[in-house]
Design a protein around this motif. Sequence first.
Motif, PDB file in Angstrom:
ATOM      1  N   ILE A   1      -7.111  -8.089   6.978  1.00 39.24           N
ATOM      2  CA  ILE A   1      -7.670  -6.783   6.628  1.00 39.24           C
ATOM      3  C   ILE A   1      -6.689  -5.995   5.766  1.00 39.24           C
ATOM      4  O   ILE A   1      -7.066  -5.393   4.752  1.00 39.24           O
ATOM      5  CB  ILE A   1      -8.028  -5.993   7.903  1.00 39.24           C
ATOM      6  CG1 ILE A   1      -9.171  -6.681   8.654  1.00 39.24           C
ATOM      7  CG2 ILE A   1      -8.404  -4.556   7.559  1.00 39.24           C
ATOM      8  CD1 ILE A   1      -9.452  -6.078  10.028  1.00 39.24           C
ATOM      9  N   THR A   2      -5.418  -5.998   6.150  1.00 42.68           N
ATOM     10  CA  THR A   2      -4.406  -5.247   5.401  1.00 42.68           C
ATOM     11  C   THR A   2      -4.188  -5.846   4.021  1.00 42.68           C
ATOM     12  O   THR A   2      -3.995  -5.106   3.039  1.00 42.68           O
ATOM     13  CB  THR A   2      -3.074  -5.214   6.184  1.00 42.68           C
ATOM     14  OG1 THR A   2      -3.327  -4.742   7.501  1.00 42.68           O
ATOM     15  CG2 THR A   2      -2.058  -4.320   5.508  1.00 42.68           C
ATOM     16  N   MET A   3      -4.217  -7.159   3.918  1.00 41.67           N
ATOM     17  CA  MET A   3      -4.089  -7.818   2.618  1.00 41.67           C
ATOM     18  C   MET A   3      -5.241  -7.421   1.694  1.00 41.67           C
ATOM     19  O   MET A   3      -5.023  -7.095   0.510  1.00 41.67           O
ATOM     20  CB  MET A   3      -4.057  -9.327   2.800  1.00 41.67           C
ATOM     21  CG  MET A   3      -3.934 -10.104   1.502  1.00 41.67           C
ATOM     22  SD  MET A   3      -3.832 -11.900   1.758  1.00 41.67           S
ATOM     23  CE  MET A   3      -5.489 -12.229   2.395  1.00 41.67           C
TER      24      MET A   3
ATOM     25  N   VAL B   1      -1.891   5.574   5.293  1.00 39.25           N
ATOM     26  CA  VAL B   1      -2.698   5.910   6.468  1.00 39.25           C
ATOM     27  C   VAL B   1      -3.491   4.716   6.999  1.00 39.25           C
ATOM     28  O   VAL B   1      -3.493   4.438   8.199  1.00 39.25           O
ATOM     29  CB  VAL B   1      -3.640   7.096   6.156  1.00 39.25           C
ATOM     30  CG1 VAL B   1      -4.554   7.379   7.348  1.00 39.25           C
ATOM     31  CG2 VAL B   1      -2.823   8.343   5.816  1.00 39.25           C
ATOM     32  N   PHE B   2      -4.167   3.979   6.105  1.00 37.93           N
ATOM     33  CA  PHE B   2      -5.037   2.894   6.562  1.00 37.93           C
ATOM     34  C   PHE B   2      -4.235   1.801   7.263  1.00 37.93           C
ATOM     35  O   PHE B   2      -4.618   1.311   8.336  1.00 37.93           O
ATOM     36  CB  PHE B   2      -5.822   2.306   5.380  1.00 37.93           C
ATOM     37  CG  PHE B   2      -6.766   1.202   5.786  1.00 37.93           C
ATOM     38  CD1 PHE B   2      -7.996   1.494   6.357  1.00 37.93           C
ATOM     39  CD2 PHE B   2      -6.416  -0.137   5.611  1.00 37.93           C
ATOM     40  CE1 PHE B   2      -8.859   0.471   6.744  1.00 37.93           C
ATOM     41  CE2 PHE B   2      -7.266  -1.153   5.991  1.00 37.93           C
ATOM     42  CZ  PHE B   2      -8.492  -0.843   6.549  1.00 37.93           C
ATOM     43  N   GLY B   3      -3.119   1.396   6.648  1.00 35.74           N
ATOM     44  CA  GLY B   3      -2.291   0.364   7.271  1.00 35.74           C
ATOM     45  C   GLY B   3      -1.767   0.813   8.624  1.00 35.74           C
ATOM     46  O   GLY B   3      -1.680   0.009   9.564  1.00 35.74           O
ATOM     47  N   ASN B   4      -1.414   2.081   8.721  1.00 41.51           N
ATOM     48  CA  ASN B   4      -0.951   2.619   9.992  1.00 41.51           C
ATOM     49  C   ASN B   4      -2.071   2.585  11.030  1.00 41.51           C
ATOM     50  O   ASN B   4      -1.827   2.322  12.211  1.00 41.51           O
ATOM     51  CB  ASN B   4      -0.454   4.048   9.805  1.00 41.51           C
ATOM     52  CG  ASN B   4       0.321   4.552  11.001  1.00 41.51           C
ATOM     53  OD1 ASN B   4       1.196   3.885  11.525  1.00 41.51           O
ATOM     54  ND2 ASN B   4      -0.024   5.749  11.465  1.00 41.51           N
ATOM     55  N   PHE B   5      -3.312   2.836  10.585  1.00 43.60           N
ATOM     56  CA  PHE B   5      -4.464   2.779  11.486  1.00 43.60           C
ATOM     57  C   PHE B   5      -4.645   1.360  12.037  1.00 43.60           C
ATOM     58  O   PHE B   5      -4.862   1.175  13.242  1.00 43.60           O
ATOM     59  CB  PHE B   5      -5.734   3.227  10.756  1.00 43.60           C
ATOM     60  CG  PHE B   5      -6.976   3.152  11.606  1.00 43.60           C
ATOM     61  CD1 PHE B   5      -7.294   4.178  12.476  1.00 43.60           C
ATOM     62  CD2 PHE B   5      -7.805   2.055  11.542  1.00 43.60           C
ATOM     63  CE1 PHE B   5      -8.423   4.110  13.280  1.00 43.60           C
ATOM     64  CE2 PHE B   5      -8.941   1.968  12.329  1.00 43.60           C
ATOM     65  CZ  PHE B   5      -9.247   3.000  13.197  1.00 43.60           C
TER      66      PHE B   5
ATOM     67  N   ALA C   1       0.827  -1.218   0.000  1.00 45.11           N
ATOM     68  CA  ALA C   1       0.000   0.000   0.000  1.00 45.11           C
ATOM     69  C   ALA C   1       0.854   1.257   0.000  1.00 45.11           C
ATOM     70  O   ALA C   1       0.534   2.243  -0.680  1.00 45.11           O
ATOM     71  CB  ALA C   1      -0.931  -0.012   1.218  1.00 45.11           C
ATOM     72  N   ARG C   2       1.963   1.247   0.756  1.00 51.12           N
ATOM     73  CA  ARG C   2       2.802   2.442   0.875  1.00 51.12           C
ATOM     74  C   ARG C   2       3.452   2.842  -0.439  1.00 51.12           C
ATOM     75  O   ARG C   2       3.590   4.033  -0.719  1.00 51.12           O
ATOM     76  CB  ARG C   2       3.872   2.216   1.941  1.00 51.12           C
ATOM     77  CG  ARG C   2       3.339   2.326   3.363  1.00 51.12           C
ATOM     78  CD  ARG C   2       4.283   1.673   4.357  1.00 51.12           C
ATOM     79  NE  ARG C   2       5.630   2.206   4.268  1.00 51.12           N
ATOM     80  CZ  ARG C   2       6.713   1.576   4.710  1.00 51.12           C
ATOM     81  NH1 ARG C   2       6.587   0.371   5.243  1.00 51.12           N
ATOM     82  NH2 ARG C   2       7.889   2.124   4.609  1.00 51.12           N
ATOM     83  N   VAL C   3       3.854   1.863  -1.269  1.00 49.32           N
ATOM     84  CA  VAL C   3       4.483   2.231  -2.540  1.00 49.32           C
ATOM     85  C   VAL C   3       3.488   2.890  -3.477  1.00 49.32           C
ATOM     86  O   VAL C   3       3.886   3.552  -4.446  1.00 49.32           O
ATOM     87  CB  VAL C   3       5.140   1.009  -3.230  1.00 49.32           C
ATOM     88  CG1 VAL C   3       6.275   0.475  -2.397  1.00 49.32           C
ATOM     89  CG2 VAL C   3       4.121  -0.081  -3.553  1.00 49.32           C
ATOM     90  N   HIS C   4       2.203   2.720  -3.200  1.00 48.37           N
ATOM     91  CA  HIS C   4       1.172   3.422  -3.960  1.00 48.37           C
ATOM     92  C   HIS C   4       0.697   4.681  -3.223  1.00 48.37           C
ATOM     93  O   HIS C   4      -0.371   5.213  -3.509  1.00 48.37           O
ATOM     94  CB  HIS C   4      -0.015   2.491  -4.233  1.00 48.37           C
ATOM     95  CG  HIS C   4       0.324   1.327  -5.119  1.00 48.37           C
ATOM     96  ND1 HIS C   4       0.717   0.092  -4.629  1.00 48.37           N
ATOM     97  CD2 HIS C   4       0.380   1.208  -6.472  1.00 48.37           C
ATOM     98  CE1 HIS C   4       0.964  -0.736  -5.644  1.00 48.37           C
ATOM     99  NE2 HIS C   4       0.769  -0.073  -6.763  1.00 48.37           N
ATOM    100  N   MET C   5       1.528   5.121  -2.251  1.00 53.88           N
ATOM    101  CA  MET C   5       1.290   6.350  -1.485  1.00 53.88           C
ATOM    102  C   MET C   5       0.011   6.286  -0.645  1.00 53.88           C
ATOM    103  O   MET C   5      -0.686   7.284  -0.475  1.00 53.88           O
ATOM    104  CB  MET C   5       1.265   7.588  -2.405  1.00 53.88           C
ATOM    105  CG  MET C   5       2.592   7.842  -3.093  1.00 53.88           C
ATOM    106  SD  MET C   5       3.934   8.075  -1.898  1.00 53.88           S
ATOM    107  CE  MET C   5       5.370   7.949  -2.958  1.00 53.88           C
TER     108      MET C   5
END
Length: 486
Positions: free
Chosen positions: A193-195, A148-152, A141-145
């Motif tokens: 959920i993250t996947m 926030v959600f993953g951090n949540f 997710a992060r490489v696609h900028m």
Amino acid sequence: MGIVLNQSLKNTIITYLGFGIGAINTLYLYPIFLGATYYALTNYILSVANVIMPLFAIGMQNTLVKFYSQYNTDEERSQFLSFTVLFPLLLSIPLIFIGFIFFDDILIFVSKKNPVVKDFIWLIPFIGLCMAYFEIFYAWARVHMHSVFGNFIKEVGLRLFSLVALIGVYYNWITVVDFVYITAGIYFLALLITMAYAFYIKRPSFQIAVPKNAKGLLEYTFYIILSGSVANLLLDGDKIMLNQYMVIENIAYYSIATFIALVISVPSRAMHQIVYPITAKLMHDNKFSELNVLYKKTSINLQVVGGFVMLGIFVNINQLYEIVPKEYSGGILVVFMIGLSKYFDLILGNNNAIIFNTKYYRAVLFLGVFLVVVAISLNAIFIPLYGIMGSAFATLVSITLYSIAKLLFVVKRLHLYPFTKQTLYSLGITFVLFLLFYFWEFPFNPIVAIGLKSVLVTVTYIYINYKFVISVEINEAIDVVIKKLK
């Protein structure tokens, strides 16, 4: 700094919200609802899982961030994403098999001082694998900028589910033993959920193919395994060592102190989620002048925010320990030692992101391995002599030495400098305010005293930093808030 400031601010708010929930869990619910033994057991399992997590991830979360921008077509990116997901799973199988062969020996080793660990040992690799794949899909997710959600999920979701489980213990819906197993289930749920979110952002097209520059990928991955293992051992190795030398309840006492100190590192964790891919891109494009500017900005911004958090903790620490059960109150010095080590690491800005994206990273990683050996040795010396204080001192020395080594590496090799005269001003402001407020205690209820002192510290700290323009970006953010209020 637009996207950096935007997502860093959101991530900081989310992370502090998570730490707020974590504070309720750590300072009140864990000690009272679980008791010292099962609180320590849960912490020990998570700490060991976090240490072995880099072995299961095979460093792919960092490899994904570093190399993703180097692929130009959708076909190449799909091959690369498939590789980062499937390759760790392939290599995890022999690791689990080796663990199964030596299971009895491992069991005897980790439970010789604390037999309660024996029945839950298999949860460690399960949680470690969940943590590993969580980080891989979060990196996706992060490489696609989208950080926030993953951090949540990582900062808020895990702690919120733990809070619900603790309430279940209180109402006798589940036992303290059930809670340990449910904790493992919570990490598995976070992974799922993250996947799903990562696949929503970029629909996968899995391919059994080796991406181009596979040799470079695997070489980098090997060193990142070392890096992740070093970082996690420096973070959680002390708790593992405590289990070998002291009764397990001491891990609970130590964990409260380290949790309080770790709040200081929250701004760094929040900013790192979005700064890491930007740093990787700047280095790939050889834009070192822009990188140097980013380096200085991240350093002073983190110093101002982290200094404020550290100041708030240090001046209120005595009142804070009046709230927790008395048997936990011996950790105040631990808070100071761990807190100072985290503050120094924090003011280095995006130092880690720079190192992991340069061709010179190998030397620092091997130095990190040496410092882990130093940390283990220091723990082995000082824990039998001074208990949890000895472990905190060993952690302070090892983390500080590692931070200095990384700083000197970036300065000498890459000629990038994080510090300016504002760094000294910020240090001076923080130190003076600490002397002013630490010895000034209100004769009130501890919670009221903490609230009142925190308000005074906040107003004074923000005003002085704003007046002396310690950070231009933070001043601009304050101006925006003032303008909206008006």
